[in-house]
Scaffold this active site. Sequence first.
Site, short mmCIF file in Angstrom:
data_model
loop_
_atom_site.label_atom_id
_atom_site.label_comp_id
_atom_site.label_asym_id
_atom_site.label_seq_id
_atom_site.Cartn_x
_atom_site.Cartn_y
_atom_site.Cartn_z
N SER A 1 0.81 -1.22 0.00
CA SER A 1 0.00 0.00 0.00
C SER A 1 0.85 1.27 0.00
CB SER A 1 -0.95 0.01 1.21
OG SER A 1 -0.21 -0.01 2.41
N HIS B 1 9.73 -1.49 1.75
CA HIS B 1 9.78 -1.66 3.21
C HIS B 1 9.66 -3.13 3.56
CE1 HIS B 1 5.65 -0.79 1.93
NE2 HIS B 1 5.25 -1.62 2.88
P1 AMP Z 1 2.28 -2.37 2.92
O1 AMP Z 1 0.81 -2.61 2.95
O2 AMP Z 1 3.09 -3.62 2.86
O3 AMP Z 1 2.66 -1.38 1.85
O4 AMP Z 1 2.64 -1.75 4.32
C1 AMP Z 1 2.56 -0.38 4.58
C2 AMP Z 1 2.51 -0.25 6.07
O5 AMP Z 1 2.82 1.07 6.40
C3 AMP Z 1 1.15 -0.55 6.67
O6 AMP Z 1 1.28 -1.64 7.60
C4 AMP Z 1 0.77 0.76 7.37
O7 AMP Z 1 0.11 0.54 8.59
C5 AMP Z 1 2.11 1.41 7.56
N1 AMP Z 1 2.12 2.85 7.62
C6 AMP Z 1 1.56 3.72 6.75
N2 AMP Z 1 1.82 4.98 7.12
C7 AMP Z 1 2.60 4.92 8.23
C8 AMP Z 1 3.20 5.87 9.08
N3 AMP Z 1 3.07 7.19 8.88
N4 AMP Z 1 3.91 5.44 10.15
C9 AMP Z 1 4.05 4.13 10.38
N5 AMP Z 1 3.50 3.17 9.61
C10 AMP Z 1 2.79 3.56 8.55
#
Ligand code: AMP
Length: 112
Positions: free
Chosen positions: A93, A98
């Site tokens: 997302s 990451h």
């Molecule tokens: P993904 O779905 O693998 O792209 O993971 C993105 C992750 O980023 C999700 O688990 C979100 O909860 C996390 N996330 C998004 N924005 C932030 C933020 N500002 N600080 C910490 N985590 C975040």
Amino acid sequence: MNDCIFCKIANKEIPTDFVYSDDKVVAFRDVNPQAPVHILVIPREHFDSALAVKDSSVWNSLLDAAVKIAKKFDLEGKGFRMVINTGEQGGQSVPHLHLHLLAGRNLGWPPG
Ligand code: AMP
């Protein structure tokens, strides 16, 4: 990347507590944790996803940091999981590479 939230976190434009940082990588707690320990490990350099990485030293930095963090959090005994969601069906997302480090509960397999 001017509008990338994880670039802003890495650059400290968005104040965030790092659980780990070095010259290549920073790590911080996921805002929506899926386990008692849920840490995101990101390269300081922007890559849209795993597919954009051309230099294998990026993987060295990311994985080395993740294992160091796992040890720092005393996860060696019970175990942990490292996940890199990639692309739409992979559940990515945020378009900045990451690694999720998850631990602290029994993690089901296969993942959803
Ligand atoms: P993904 O779905 O693998 O792209 O993971 C993105 C992750 O980023 C999700 O688990 C979100 O909860 C996390 N996330 C998004 N924005 C932030 C933020 N500002 N600080 C910490 N985590 C975040």
